[in-house]
Design an enzyme around this catalytic site. Structure first.
Site, short mmCIF file in Angstrom:
data_model
loop_
_atom_site.label_atom_id
_atom_site.label_comp_id
_atom_site.label_asym_id
_atom_site.label_seq_id
_atom_site.Cartn_x
_atom_site.Cartn_y
_atom_site.Cartn_z
N CYS A 116 11.49 -20.16 15.21
CA CYS A 116 12.62 -19.47 14.73
C CYS A 116 13.71 -20.50 14.26
O CYS A 116 13.53 -21.67 14.40
CB CYS A 116 13.27 -18.40 15.86
SG CYS A 116 13.95 -19.56 17.45
N GLU A 138 8.72 -23.52 22.22
CA GLU A 138 8.83 -24.88 21.60
C GLU A 138 9.80 -25.72 22.22
O GLU A 138 9.76 -26.89 22.28
CB GLU A 138 9.28 -24.58 20.14
CG GLU A 138 8.27 -23.80 19.24
CD GLU A 138 8.59 -22.31 19.28
OE1 GLU A 138 8.39 -21.73 18.12
OE2 GLU A 138 8.77 -21.78 20.18
N HIS A 169 12.27 -20.79 24.67
CA HIS A 169 11.13 -20.50 23.98
C HIS A 169 10.24 -21.70 24.16
O HIS A 169 10.56 -22.60 24.52
CB HIS A 169 11.68 -20.64 22.51
CG HIS A 169 12.37 -19.33 21.97
ND1 HIS A 169 12.52 -19.07 20.48
CD2 HIS A 169 13.11 -18.70 22.59
CE1 HIS A 169 13.35 -18.11 20.38
NE2 HIS A 169 13.75 -17.76 21.76
N CYS A 195 14.61 -22.92 17.02
CA CYS A 195 13.55 -24.08 17.41
C CYS A 195 13.23 -24.91 16.24
O CYS A 195 12.82 -25.96 16.42
CB CYS A 195 12.10 -23.22 17.76
SG CYS A 195 12.09 -22.34 19.31
#
Length: 162
Positions: free
Chosen positions: A90, A62, A60, A93
């Protein structure tokens, strides 16, 4: 390292930069989420989703940006940093944000399906955890939501035409 133009609002300036990262993901047929991490209004990391390219469920925006920032600071503690991301983080993260001791998260659009900074969960401010973050929401929300809506509209159309 990149310094911002001091005549602009920092949240808007850095969210625009995160949107440019999201556009890179869009062009690569990745879910268009972009992220920028700053320290003292200087960019120390930026990334976009790369799950498809890297074949990695943790890639992801992040997570990739946190890894870059930790390398830049030579520390896992990202104290006094701000993370800008186009979509609410999410649970994975959000957990990484807490564990890396990021001071503040700024996100563009809420995620009603898996948002973990207030929409579904609030991992970033759970008093059972040892660190909490300042949260700022809905910065450039129309643009951040729009790129996601366009992407998923395109994906549905591609599936329909297949």
């Amino acid at each position: 390292m990149q310094t911002m133009n001091l005549t602009q609002n920092p949240d808007t300036y850095f969210m625009n930069m995160a949107l440019r990262e999201a556009e890179k993901a869009y062009d690569a047929k990745e879910v268009p989420v972009g992220c920028v991490i700053t320290l003292d209004n200087k960019v120390i990391a930026k990334a976009h989703n790369q799950r498809e390219m890297l074949k990695d469920p943790t890639a992801h925006a992040e997570i990739l940006a946190i890894t870059q920032a930790a390398a830049y600071l030579e520390s896992w503690r990202l104290l006094n940093t701000t993370l800008y991301v186009t979509l609410e983080p999410c649970p994975m993260c959000a957990g990484a944000l807490v564990n890396s001791r990021i001071k503040r998260v700024v996100f563009g659009t809420p995620d009603p399906k898996s948002g973990a900074c207030g929409s579904i969960f609030n991992i970033c401010n759970d008093d059972k955890l040892n660190h909490r973050l300042e949260i700022t929401t809905k910065i450039l929300q129309p643009q951040c939501a729009g790129i996601l809506q366009d992407f998923f509209r395109m994906r549905r159309q591609d599936k329909k035409n297949a």
